[in-house]
Design a protein around this motif. Sequence first.
Motif, PDB file in Angstrom:
ATOM      1  N   PHE A 230     -11.331 -30.601  68.193  1.00  0.00           N
ATOM      2  CA  PHE A 230     -10.561 -31.852  68.209  1.00  0.00           C
ATOM      3  C   PHE A 230     -10.690 -32.538  69.562  1.00  0.00           C
ATOM      4  CE2 PHE A 230      -8.696 -28.789  65.318  1.00  0.00           C
ATOM      5  CZ  PHE A 230      -8.506 -29.514  64.154  1.00  0.00           C
ATOM      6  N   ASP A 231     -10.628 -33.880  69.544  1.00  0.00           N
ATOM      7  CA  ASP A 231     -10.648 -34.618  70.807  1.00  0.00           C
ATOM      8  C   ASP A 231      -9.237 -34.718  71.376  1.00  0.00           C
ATOM      9  OD1 ASP A 231      -9.317 -36.591  69.377  1.00  0.00           O
ATOM     10  OD2 ASP A 231     -11.047 -37.926  69.209  1.00  0.00           O
ATOM     11  N   ASP A 232      -9.097 -35.425  72.491  1.00  0.00           N
ATOM     12  CA  ASP A 232      -7.803 -35.506  73.169  1.00  0.00           C
ATOM     13  C   ASP A 232      -6.737 -36.159  72.313  1.00  0.00           C
ATOM     14  OD1 ASP A 232      -8.967 -34.307  75.302  1.00  0.00           O
ATOM     15  OD2 ASP A 232      -9.177 -36.131  76.526  1.00  0.00           O
ATOM     16  N   ALA A 233      -7.149 -37.011  71.358  1.00  0.00           N
ATOM     17  CA  ALA A 233      -6.182 -37.690  70.488  1.00  0.00           C
ATOM     18  C   ALA A 233      -5.872 -36.881  69.232  1.00  0.00           C
ATOM     19  CB  ALA A 233      -6.710 -39.067  70.108  1.00  0.00           C
ATOM     20  N   GLY A 234      -6.453 -35.705  69.102  1.00  0.00           N
ATOM     21  CA  GLY A 234      -6.195 -34.862  67.936  1.00  0.00           C
ATOM     22  C   GLY A 234      -7.091 -35.134  66.749  1.00  0.00           C
ATOM     23  N   ASN A 235      -8.166 -35.932  66.949  1.00  0.00           N
ATOM     24  CA  ASN A 235      -9.086 -36.225  65.845  1.00  0.00           C
ATOM     25  C   ASN A 235     -10.121 -35.116  65.695  1.00  0.00           C
ATOM     26  OD1 ASN A 235      -8.054 -38.950  65.340  1.00  0.00           O
ATOM     27  ND2 ASN A 235      -8.992 -39.471  67.306  1.00  0.00           N
ATOM     28  N   LEU A 236     -10.387 -34.742  64.451  1.00  0.00           N
ATOM     29  CA  LEU A 236     -11.457 -33.777  64.183  1.00  0.00           C
ATOM     30  C   LEU A 236     -12.794 -34.431  64.495  1.00  0.00           C
ATOM     31  CD1 LEU A 236     -12.529 -31.094  62.924  1.00  0.00           C
ATOM     32  CD2 LEU A 236     -12.485 -32.262  60.708  1.00  0.00           C
ATOM     33  N   THR A 237     -13.556 -33.833  65.388  1.00  0.00           N
ATOM     34  CA  THR A 237     -14.848 -34.405  65.782  1.00  0.00           C
ATOM     35  C   THR A 237     -16.030 -33.531  65.387  1.00  0.00           C
ATOM     36  OG1 THR A 237     -14.698 -33.331  67.953  1.00  0.00           O
ATOM     37  CG2 THR A 237     -13.815 -35.573  67.767  1.00  0.00           C
ATOM     38  N   LEU A 238     -15.816 -32.227  65.320  1.00  0.00           N
ATOM     39  CA  LEU A 238     -16.932 -31.316  65.069  1.00  0.00           C
ATOM     40  C   LEU A 238     -16.444 -30.091  64.308  1.00  0.00           C
ATOM     41  CD1 LEU A 238     -19.968 -30.682  65.786  1.00  0.00           C
ATOM     42  CD2 LEU A 238     -19.079 -29.380  67.732  1.00  0.00           C
ATOM     43  N   ARG A 239     -17.246 -29.642  63.354  1.00  0.00           N
ATOM     44  CA  ARG A 239     -16.973 -28.393  62.642  1.00  0.00           C
ATOM     45  C   ARG A 239     -18.214 -27.521  62.699  1.00  0.00           C
ATOM     46  NH1 ARG A 239     -14.589 -29.440  57.175  1.00  0.00           N
ATOM     47  NH2 ARG A 239     -12.654 -29.324  58.392  1.00  0.00           N
ATOM     48  N   LYS A 240     -18.041 -26.280  63.129  1.00  0.00           N
ATOM     49  CA  LYS A 240     -19.120 -25.309  63.119  1.00  0.00           C
ATOM     50  C   LYS A 240     -18.841 -24.299  62.010  1.00  0.00           C
ATOM     51  CE  LYS A 240     -20.251 -25.539  68.068  1.00  0.00           C
ATOM     52  NZ  LYS A 240     -20.403 -24.745  69.327  1.00  0.00           N
ATOM     53  N   VAL A 241     -19.797 -24.174  61.096  1.00  0.00           N
ATOM     54  CA  VAL A 241     -19.657 -23.268  59.957  1.00  0.00           C
ATOM     55  C   VAL A 241     -20.520 -22.047  60.191  1.00  0.00           C
ATOM     56  CG1 VAL A 241     -19.856 -23.028  57.455  1.00  0.00           C
ATOM     57  CG2 VAL A 241     -19.282 -25.252  58.451  1.00  0.00           C
ATOM     58  N   TYR A 242     -19.927 -20.877  59.938  1.00  0.00           N
ATOM     59  CA  TYR A 242     -20.612 -19.612  60.221  1.00  0.00           C
ATOM     60  C   TYR A 242     -21.035 -18.913  58.931  1.00  0.00           C
ATOM     61  CZ  TYR A 242     -19.486 -19.957  65.128  1.00  0.00           C
ATOM     62  OH  TYR A 242     -19.432 -20.366  66.441  1.00  0.00           O
ATOM     63  N   ASP A 243     -22.264 -18.451  58.932  1.00  0.00           N
ATOM     64  CA  ASP A 243     -22.730 -17.593  57.856  1.00  0.00           C
ATOM     65  C   ASP A 243     -21.973 -16.269  57.939  1.00  0.00           C
ATOM     66  OD1 ASP A 243     -24.676 -15.420  56.699  1.00  0.00           O
ATOM     67  OD2 ASP A 243     -25.479 -17.331  55.964  1.00  0.00           O
ATOM     68  N   CYS A 244     -21.680 -15.662  56.784  1.00  0.00           N
ATOM     69  CA  CYS A 244     -20.909 -14.420  56.796  1.00  0.00           C
ATOM     70  C   CYS A 244     -21.676 -13.281  57.468  1.00  0.00           C
ATOM     71  CB  CYS A 244     -20.494 -14.022  55.381  1.00  0.00           C
ATOM     72  SG  CYS A 244     -21.856 -13.597  54.276  1.00  0.00           S
ATOM     73  N   ARG A 245     -22.964 -13.503  57.738  1.00  0.00           N
ATOM     74  CA  ARG A 245     -23.737 -12.492  58.472  1.00  0.00           C
ATOM     75  C   ARG A 245     -23.561 -12.617  59.977  1.00  0.00           C
ATOM     76  NH1 ARG A 245     -29.344 -13.798  55.652  1.00  0.00           N
ATOM     77  NH2 ARG A 245     -28.337 -15.861  55.712  1.00  0.00           N
ATOM     78  N   GLY A 246     -22.764 -13.624  60.417  1.00  0.00           N
ATOM     79  CA  GLY A 246     -22.338 -13.632  61.804  1.00  0.00           C
ATOM     80  C   GLY A 246     -22.983 -14.646  62.715  1.00  0.00           C
ATOM     81  N   PHE A 247     -23.669 -15.684  62.200  1.00  0.00           N
ATOM     82  CA  PHE A 247     -24.239 -16.685  63.088  1.00  0.00           C
ATOM     83  C   PHE A 247     -23.811 -18.082  62.638  1.00  0.00           C
ATOM     84  CE2 PHE A 247     -27.339 -16.103  59.710  1.00  0.00           C
ATOM     85  CZ  PHE A 247     -27.782 -17.387  59.414  1.00  0.00           C
ATOM     86  N   MET A 248     -23.758 -19.007  63.608  1.00  0.00           N
ATOM     87  CA  MET A 248     -23.406 -20.385  63.314  1.00  0.00           C
ATOM     88  C   MET A 248     -24.572 -21.025  62.560  1.00  0.00           C
ATOM     89  SD  MET A 248     -23.619 -23.835  64.106  1.00  0.00           S
ATOM     90  CE  MET A 248     -24.415 -23.923  65.700  1.00  0.00           C
ATOM     91  N   SER A 249     -24.328 -21.455  61.314  1.00  0.00           N
ATOM     92  CA  SER A 249     -25.430 -21.921  60.475  1.00  0.00           C
ATOM     93  C   SER A 249     -25.390 -23.423  60.188  1.00  0.00           C
ATOM     94  CB  SER A 249     -25.447 -21.154  59.153  1.00  0.00           C
ATOM     95  OG  SER A 249     -24.211 -21.272  58.475  1.00  0.00           O
TER      96      SER A 249
END
Length: 505
Positions: free
Chosen positions: A125-144
């Motif tokens: 989230f940014d300083d105003a509380g807006n969602l800016t980025l989402r990182k989704v992880y594979d269940c095998r343990g890496f950001m995919s």
Amino acid sequence: MIFFVNQYLLTNNSSIEHAEMKRLKLFKQFDAPASLVLRDYLPLLDQNLKRFGVARDSVIDMFDFFAGATDYPVHKCHVEDLHFSNEYQVSSGNNFREVKNGDRLVAEVHFIGGEVALVDHVDYFDDAGNLTLRKVYDCRGFMSKMETFGLDGNKFYESYHRPDGSIYLESYYVKSVQNTPINSRWVLPNYRGHQWCFDSQDDLFTFFLDELNHAHGDNNVFIADRPAIAINPVLNMASKVQRYLWMAIPEVNGGNDLKKGPFNAMIQNALVNHAKDWAGIITMTAAQKENLEQRLGKKHAPITVISGSPVPTDRQHVAMDDRDRHHVIYVGRLGGDKQIDRLLRAFQQVHNRVQDATLTIYGYGDQQEVQSYQNLQQQLGLAGVINFAGYQPDVDLAYDQAGLLMDASASDVQPLAMAEALSHGVPVVSFDYQYGPAELVENDVNGYLVHVNDEDKLARQAVKILTDSDLQDRLSAGAYDHWADISDDQTMAEWRTILPATSQK
């Protein structure tokens, strides 16, 4: 090589996916190479394969293929592996944890359901509380995957990542007239030394299928399984390939005349405009083959019948005395075409005659629709008598404990649960709908069929079985003895009639 082309493999699956998993195990049993090919981005795929006992090397997902991660090992990812600044404070929680810098929310870490604090995705989230980025992880343990959002809250860009963090695929979005994001472009930025751009995921999927075909020497068998997703990409393949259409649904919509009604929109193009472009069309019942041959005339590919419900020949027999004789089950999707309301009303009549009879319904459906069935259960005075058990990945024990299976569906192509029940020695009482029951159930041998929507007769036949132990024993024995046509040996013999010689051993 044979490839079954589908969309996904989820935590809860329909009979299409369950039939595919059975096919994979059948082919592995007979040492015939085959793979399930999936289109969607599936960060929980590895977890779901383990849930259903499917070998990882039997499944090829498009995203893993381009990422080079089809055989990536499992590395569990926890909050501490995200390496947040030591200045941040991380809360405690079972489902998610907040990451704060004083009073400012920096991120939320969400966990995979059913696992202990394994990272599913992280929202920033940014300083105003807006969602800016989402990182989704594979269940095998890496950001995919990374998703980027604008100030209006809409996603405008996605990047897909290999385990080493590098980008292998990008997806761009534009705003619709309703101000919602619409996918506009897919890009492979550096695949085989070139940038490849696609207008839709279907186009990307077609490209992937051709690449998969090339990787296995061309002229492989590709079977379009899930109609809405697989048909066009398989038809549009440019490489040398043997295309087959798997009839996973009836050719007309429910309530229409099978012989004269309009074709289901999902398969109309495949049957009307491309009937001769397939190497073959596969149905699961002789009745559907006959109807298609009559409707398509001479201008169509050869039609072959192959069971979609192979059952093992070494099933251990369970005597009725070791079951709950008066326990009735239903297994399957809880959709409108399955007519669960008719099943409940018929079972009310059964319970009025057999006071200790119970019904367990295994399956999932739209939440609002399921709630309507539960409300009807209350209205019929069947509280505590009927149990909505939800979706279960393995119902073998349920079959082995049941005394009867009831089915009030309106249509199908081959009822998977009915075949499974009979192979476990469970007698069946069902509407005689198209297609399947008449090729599985023989009256007074392993169950009874009644005219579609005759709830009273359905109930009477169920009562007849539940109140006569000798009859129930005989029908159970008949169930065990009368499914040779869908045995694993017979089903594999049917598959061998279309498999390339190089795929057979």
